[in-house]
Design a protein around this motif. Structure first.
Motif, PDB file in Angstrom:
ATOM      1  N   MET A  13       0.839  -1.195   0.000  1.00 29.14           N
ATOM      2  CA  MET A  13       0.000   0.000   0.000  1.00 29.14           C
ATOM      3  C   MET A  13       0.879   1.253   0.000  1.00 29.14           C
ATOM      4  O   MET A  13       1.821   1.373   0.773  1.00 29.14           O
ATOM      5  N   LYS A  14       0.556   2.173  -0.901  1.00 27.00           N
ATOM      6  CA  LYS A  14       1.279   3.435  -0.972  1.00 27.00           C
ATOM      7  C   LYS A  14       1.015   4.253   0.292  1.00 27.00           C
ATOM      8  O   LYS A  14      -0.123   4.371   0.746  1.00 27.00           O
ATOM      9  N   LYS A  15       2.069   4.818   0.849  1.00 27.08           N
ATOM     10  CA  LYS A  15       1.938   5.631   2.050  1.00 27.08           C
ATOM     11  C   LYS A  15       1.939   7.120   1.741  1.00 27.08           C
ATOM     12  O   LYS A  15       1.801   7.954   2.640  1.00 27.08           O
ATOM     13  N   ASN A  64      -0.695   8.725   3.836  1.00 26.28           N
ATOM     14  CA  ASN A  64      -1.707   7.668   3.835  1.00 26.28           C
ATOM     15  C   ASN A  64      -1.394   6.543   4.826  1.00 26.28           C
ATOM     16  O   ASN A  64      -1.176   5.396   4.460  1.00 26.28           O
ATOM     17  N   ARG A  65      -1.372   6.925   6.109  1.00 20.83           N
ATOM     18  CA  ARG A  65      -1.291   5.913   7.179  1.00 20.83           C
ATOM     19  C   ARG A  65      -2.339   6.289   8.246  1.00 20.83           C
ATOM     20  O   ARG A  65      -1.990   6.538   9.407  1.00 20.83           O
ATOM     21  N   GLU A  86       9.061   7.433  -0.022  1.00 21.34           N
ATOM     22  CA  GLU A  86       8.112   7.985  -0.981  1.00 21.34           C
ATOM     23  C   GLU A  86       8.192   9.506  -1.033  1.00 21.34           C
ATOM     24  O   GLU A  86       7.990  10.105  -2.096  1.00 21.34           O
ATOM     25  N   LEU A 105      -0.046   9.034  -1.253  1.00 19.48           N
ATOM     26  CA  LEU A 105      -0.870   8.997  -2.460  1.00 19.48           C
ATOM     27  C   LEU A 105      -0.698  10.288  -3.242  1.00 19.48           C
ATOM     28  O   LEU A 105      -0.479  11.357  -2.668  1.00 19.48           O
ATOM     29  N   ARG A 106      -0.826  10.196  -4.573  1.00 17.04           N
ATOM     30  CA  ARG A 106      -0.626  11.372  -5.417  1.00 17.04           C
ATOM     31  C   ARG A 106      -1.753  11.514  -6.434  1.00 17.04           C
ATOM     32  O   ARG A 106      -2.268  10.519  -6.946  1.00 17.04           O
ATOM     33  N   GLN A 139      11.179  10.264  -3.284  1.00 16.08           N
ATOM     34  CA  GLN A 139      10.837  10.035  -4.684  1.00 16.08           C
ATOM     35  C   GLN A 139       9.956  11.165  -5.220  1.00 16.08           C
ATOM     36  O   GLN A 139      10.159  11.658  -6.338  1.00 16.08           O
ATOM     37  N   ASP A 171       9.334   3.896   5.210  1.00 13.32           N
ATOM     38  CA  ASP A 171       8.713   3.750   3.897  1.00 13.32           C
ATOM     39  C   ASP A 171       8.171   5.087   3.399  1.00 13.32           C
ATOM     40  O   ASP A 171       8.310   5.420   2.214  1.00 13.32           O
ATOM     41  N   MET A 172       7.556   5.856   4.300  1.00 12.61           N
ATOM     42  CA  MET A 172       7.032   7.152   3.888  1.00 12.61           C
ATOM     43  C   MET A 172       8.174   8.097   3.524  1.00 12.61           C
ATOM     44  O   MET A 172       8.046   8.901   2.588  1.00 12.61           O
TER      45      MET A 172
END
Length: 251
Positions: free
Chosen positions: A1-3, A19-20, A34, A5-6, A37, A30-31
Protein backbone atom coordinates in the motif's frame (compact mmCIF):
# COMPACT_ATOMS: atom_id res chain seq x y z
CA UNK A 1 0.00 0.00 0.00
CA UNK A 2 1.28 3.43 -0.97
CA UNK A 3 1.94 5.63 2.05
CA UNK A 4 1.99 8.84 0.01
CA UNK A 5 -0.87 9.00 -2.46
CA UNK A 6 -0.63 11.37 -5.42
CA UNK A 7 -3.04 13.06 -7.81
CA UNK A 8 -2.02 15.55 -10.48
CA UNK A 9 -4.94 17.73 -11.57
CA UNK A 10 -5.47 19.37 -14.93
CA UNK A 11 -3.90 22.66 -13.76
CA UNK A 12 -0.64 21.03 -12.80
CA UNK A 13 -1.31 21.01 -9.04
CA UNK A 14 -0.01 17.84 -7.40
CA UNK A 15 -2.04 16.69 -4.37
CA UNK A 16 -0.08 14.38 -2.06
CA UNK A 17 -1.86 12.59 0.79
CA UNK A 18 -0.05 11.07 3.75
CA UNK A 19 -1.71 7.67 3.83
CA UNK A 20 -1.29 5.91 7.18
CA UNK A 21 -4.60 6.81 8.82
CA UNK A 22 -4.36 3.87 11.23
CA UNK A 23 -1.18 5.53 12.64
CA UNK A 24 -2.47 9.11 12.28
CA UNK A 25 -0.20 9.42 9.24
CA UNK A 26 2.97 9.11 11.31
CA UNK A 27 6.16 9.08 9.25
CA UNK A 28 8.07 5.81 8.97
CA UNK A 29 10.99 4.79 6.77
CA UNK A 30 8.71 3.75 3.90
CA UNK A 31 7.03 7.15 3.89
CA UNK A 32 10.47 8.80 3.85
CA UNK A 33 11.26 6.74 0.73
CA UNK A 34 8.11 7.99 -0.98
CA UNK A 35 8.72 11.60 0.09
CA UNK A 36 12.21 11.44 -1.44
CA UNK A 37 10.84 10.03 -4.68
CA UNK A 38 8.06 12.66 -4.83
CA UNK A 39 10.47 15.57 -4.37
CA UNK A 40 12.88 14.19 -6.96
CA UNK A 41 10.09 13.82 -9.51
CA UNK A 42 8.67 17.32 -8.97
CA UNK A 43 12.10 18.86 -9.52
CA UNK A 44 12.18 17.24 -12.96
CA UNK A 45 8.54 17.76 -13.99
CA UNK A 46 8.33 21.34 -15.31
CA UNK A 47 4.55 21.21 -15.80
CA UNK A 48 3.90 20.81 -12.04
CA UNK A 49 3.06 24.29 -10.72
CA UNK A 50 2.27 23.60 -7.03
CA UNK A 51 2.26 20.88 -4.37
CA UNK A 52 -0.42 20.37 -1.73
CA UNK A 53 0.30 17.98 1.17
CA UNK A 54 -2.60 16.75 3.29
CA UNK A 55 -3.47 13.71 5.40
CA UNK A 56 -5.82 10.75 5.09
CA UNK A 57 -8.55 10.35 7.70
CA UNK A 58 -8.95 12.86 10.51
CA UNK A 59 -5.28 13.74 11.06
CA UNK A 60 -2.61 15.55 9.09
CA UNK A 61 0.46 13.95 10.67
CA UNK A 62 1.40 12.79 14.17
CA UNK A 63 5.13 13.19 13.49
CA UNK A 64 7.59 10.33 13.53
CA UNK A 65 6.30 6.82 14.16
CA UNK A 66 7.36 6.10 17.74
CA UNK A 67 6.58 2.41 17.33
CA UNK A 68 9.29 2.20 14.70
CA UNK A 69 11.74 4.75 16.07
CA UNK A 70 11.61 3.94 19.81
CA UNK A 71 14.14 1.17 19.19
CA UNK A 72 16.72 3.88 18.47
CA UNK A 73 18.48 4.40 21.80
CA UNK A 74 21.72 6.30 21.25
CA UNK A 75 22.80 9.48 19.49
CA UNK A 76 24.56 7.38 16.86
CA UNK A 77 21.40 5.35 16.19
CA UNK A 78 19.00 8.31 16.13
CA UNK A 79 21.05 10.74 14.03
CA UNK A 80 20.78 8.94 10.64
CA UNK A 81 16.98 8.81 10.88
CA UNK A 82 16.72 12.45 11.99
CA UNK A 83 19.20 13.64 9.38
CA UNK A 84 17.47 11.74 6.59
CA UNK A 85 14.07 13.32 7.27
CA UNK A 86 15.76 16.68 7.82
CA UNK A 87 17.19 16.40 4.30
CA UNK A 88 13.72 15.57 2.96
CA UNK A 89 12.27 18.69 4.59
CA UNK A 90 15.15 20.92 3.46
CA UNK A 91 14.53 19.73 -0.10
CA UNK A 92 10.80 20.29 0.39
CA UNK A 93 11.40 23.83 1.62
CA UNK A 94 13.57 24.60 -1.42
CA UNK A 95 11.31 22.73 -3.86
CA UNK A 96 10.99 24.96 -6.96
CA UNK A 97 7.19 25.21 -6.78
CA UNK A 98 4.84 26.81 -4.24
CA UNK A 99 3.93 24.32 -1.51
CA UNK A 100 0.86 24.14 0.73
CA UNK A 101 0.38 22.14 3.93
CA UNK A 102 -3.36 21.51 4.14
CA UNK A 103 -3.94 20.57 7.76
CA UNK A 104 -7.14 18.56 7.57
CA UNK A 105 -6.73 17.55 11.23
CA UNK A 106 -4.20 17.28 14.01
CA UNK A 107 -0.58 18.16 13.20
CA UNK A 108 1.85 17.59 16.04
CA UNK A 109 5.59 17.13 16.44
CA UNK A 110 7.13 16.27 13.10
CA UNK A 111 3.79 17.01 11.46
CA UNK A 112 4.35 20.67 12.31
CA UNK A 113 7.89 20.39 10.96
CA UNK A 114 6.52 19.16 7.61
CA UNK A 115 4.09 22.08 7.64
CA UNK A 116 6.92 24.52 8.44
CA UNK A 117 8.76 23.43 5.31
CA UNK A 118 5.81 24.55 3.16
CA UNK A 119 5.18 28.05 1.83
CA UNK A 120 1.57 28.13 3.04
CA UNK A 121 -0.24 26.44 5.91
CA UNK A 122 -4.02 26.17 5.74
CA UNK A 123 -6.12 24.37 8.36
CA UNK A 124 -9.58 23.04 9.03
CA UNK A 125 -11.22 24.99 11.86
CA UNK A 126 -11.24 21.77 13.89
CA UNK A 127 -7.49 21.15 13.50
CA UNK A 128 -4.98 21.48 16.33
CA UNK A 129 -1.25 22.03 15.94
CA UNK A 130 1.65 21.69 18.34
CA UNK A 131 5.42 21.47 18.45
CA UNK A 132 5.07 18.99 21.29
CA UNK A 133 8.56 17.48 21.07
CA UNK A 134 9.51 19.12 24.37
CA UNK A 135 7.06 16.84 26.14
CA UNK A 136 9.31 13.95 25.06
CA UNK A 137 12.42 15.73 26.37
CA UNK A 138 13.77 16.43 22.87
CA UNK A 139 13.77 19.34 20.45
CA UNK A 140 12.47 19.44 16.91
CA UNK A 141 14.45 16.67 15.23
CA UNK A 142 14.06 17.38 11.51
CA UNK A 143 15.18 21.02 11.43
CA UNK A 144 11.72 22.38 12.18
CA UNK A 145 12.83 25.20 14.48
CA UNK A 146 15.22 26.63 11.88
CA UNK A 147 12.50 26.51 9.24
CA UNK A 148 9.85 27.96 11.56
CA UNK A 149 12.09 30.91 12.41
CA UNK A 150 12.19 31.70 8.68
CA UNK A 151 8.40 31.73 8.46
CA UNK A 152 7.07 33.56 11.55
CA UNK A 153 8.20 36.29 13.93
CA UNK A 154 10.84 35.34 16.49
CA UNK A 155 8.56 35.69 19.53
CA UNK A 156 5.77 33.76 17.81
CA UNK A 157 8.15 30.94 16.92
CA UNK A 158 9.46 30.79 20.47
CA UNK A 159 5.91 30.57 21.84
CA UNK A 160 5.08 27.70 19.50
CA UNK A 161 8.31 25.86 20.32
CA UNK A 162 8.90 26.52 24.00
CA UNK A 163 5.34 25.94 25.22
CA UNK A 164 5.27 22.39 23.75
CA UNK A 165 1.50 22.71 23.77
CA UNK A 166 -1.28 22.28 21.26
CA UNK A 167 -3.01 25.27 19.74
CA UNK A 168 -6.33 25.56 17.97
CA UNK A 169 -6.21 26.48 14.30
CA UNK A 170 -7.42 29.98 15.13
CA UNK A 171 -4.79 30.49 17.84
CA UNK A 172 -2.11 29.19 15.49
CA UNK A 173 -3.32 31.72 12.91
CA UNK A 174 -2.96 34.50 15.48
CA UNK A 175 0.63 33.31 16.03
CA UNK A 176 1.35 33.53 12.30
CA UNK A 177 1.75 29.79 11.74
CA UNK A 178 -1.51 29.30 9.85
CA UNK A 179 -2.43 31.62 6.96
CA UNK A 180 -6.04 30.53 6.42
CA UNK A 181 -8.58 28.64 8.56
CA UNK A 182 -11.27 26.95 6.46
CA UNK A 183 -14.74 26.57 7.94
CA UNK A 184 -16.06 24.44 5.08
CA UNK A 185 -14.69 21.45 3.18
CA UNK A 186 -10.91 21.89 3.35
CA UNK A 187 -10.16 20.31 -0.03
CA UNK A 188 -12.71 22.45 -1.85
CA UNK A 189 -11.64 25.56 0.06
CA UNK A 190 -7.99 24.97 -0.79
CA UNK A 191 -8.89 24.28 -4.41
CA UNK A 192 -10.73 27.60 -4.58
CA UNK A 193 -7.76 29.44 -3.04
CA UNK A 194 -5.43 27.91 -5.64
CA UNK A 195 -7.79 28.91 -8.43
CA UNK A 196 -7.79 32.53 -7.25
CA UNK A 197 -4.17 32.93 -6.13
CA UNK A 198 -1.83 30.75 -8.23
CA UNK A 199 -2.55 32.40 -11.56
CA UNK A 200 0.77 32.53 -13.49
CA UNK A 201 2.23 29.79 -15.59
CA UNK A 202 4.33 27.09 -13.95
CA UNK A 203 7.64 28.62 -15.08
CA UNK A 204 6.70 31.96 -13.47
CA UNK A 205 5.77 30.35 -10.15
CA UNK A 206 9.00 28.34 -10.21
CA UNK A 207 11.05 31.49 -10.82
CA UNK A 208 9.53 33.21 -7.78
CA UNK A 209 10.08 30.15 -5.60
CA UNK A 210 13.67 29.86 -6.74
CA UNK A 211 14.23 33.45 -5.58
CA UNK A 212 13.13 32.44 -2.09
CA UNK A 213 15.28 29.30 -2.22
CA UNK A 214 18.38 31.32 -3.13
CA UNK A 215 17.85 33.50 -0.07
CA UNK A 216 17.58 30.48 2.26
CA UNK A 217 20.67 28.92 0.72
CA UNK A 218 22.63 32.15 1.16
CA UNK A 219 21.71 32.45 4.85
CA UNK A 220 23.00 28.96 5.67
CA UNK A 221 19.64 27.36 6.44
CA UNK A 222 20.98 23.88 5.71
CA UNK A 223 23.78 24.12 8.28
CA UNK A 224 21.41 25.57 10.90
CA UNK A 225 19.09 22.62 10.39
CA UNK A 226 21.99 20.16 10.68
CA UNK A 227 23.12 21.73 13.97
CA UNK A 228 19.56 21.50 15.30
CA UNK A 229 19.32 17.85 14.28
CA UNK A 230 22.61 17.07 16.04
CA UNK A 231 21.26 18.66 19.24
CA UNK A 232 18.11 16.55 19.05
CA UNK A 233 20.16 13.39 18.49
CA UNK A 234 22.16 14.15 21.63
CA UNK A 235 18.98 14.64 23.67
CA UNK A 236 17.50 11.49 22.14
CA UNK A 237 19.80 9.18 24.10
CA UNK A 238 19.01 10.89 27.41
CA UNK A 239 17.13 8.97 30.08
CA UNK A 240 14.48 11.72 30.22
CA UNK A 241 13.55 11.06 26.59
CA UNK A 242 13.36 7.29 26.97
CA UNK A 243 11.26 7.63 30.13
CA UNK A 244 8.89 10.03 28.34
CA UNK A 245 8.49 7.63 25.42
CA UNK A 246 7.83 4.74 27.81
CA UNK A 247 5.18 6.83 29.57
CA UNK A 248 3.60 7.62 26.20
CA UNK A 249 3.24 3.92 25.40
CA UNK A 250 1.74 3.22 28.83
CA UNK A 251 -1.08 5.69 28.25
Amino acid sequence: MKKLLRRLDERGVLWATLNRPERRNAVDYDMMDEFEQLIHEIKHLPHVKALVITGAGDAFCAGGDLQQFHALRTTEEAYPMLQRMGTVLYDLMLLPVPTIALLNGTAVGGGCEIASACDYRFAAHTATVGFVQGNLAITTGWGGAAMLLEKVRHDEAMTLLCSARRFTAHDAKDLGFIQEVFLDDVMLSCDKWIEEMLIPRAEVLRAYKESAARRWEATGLRERMVQEIRQCAQLWEGEAHHEAVAAFFRR
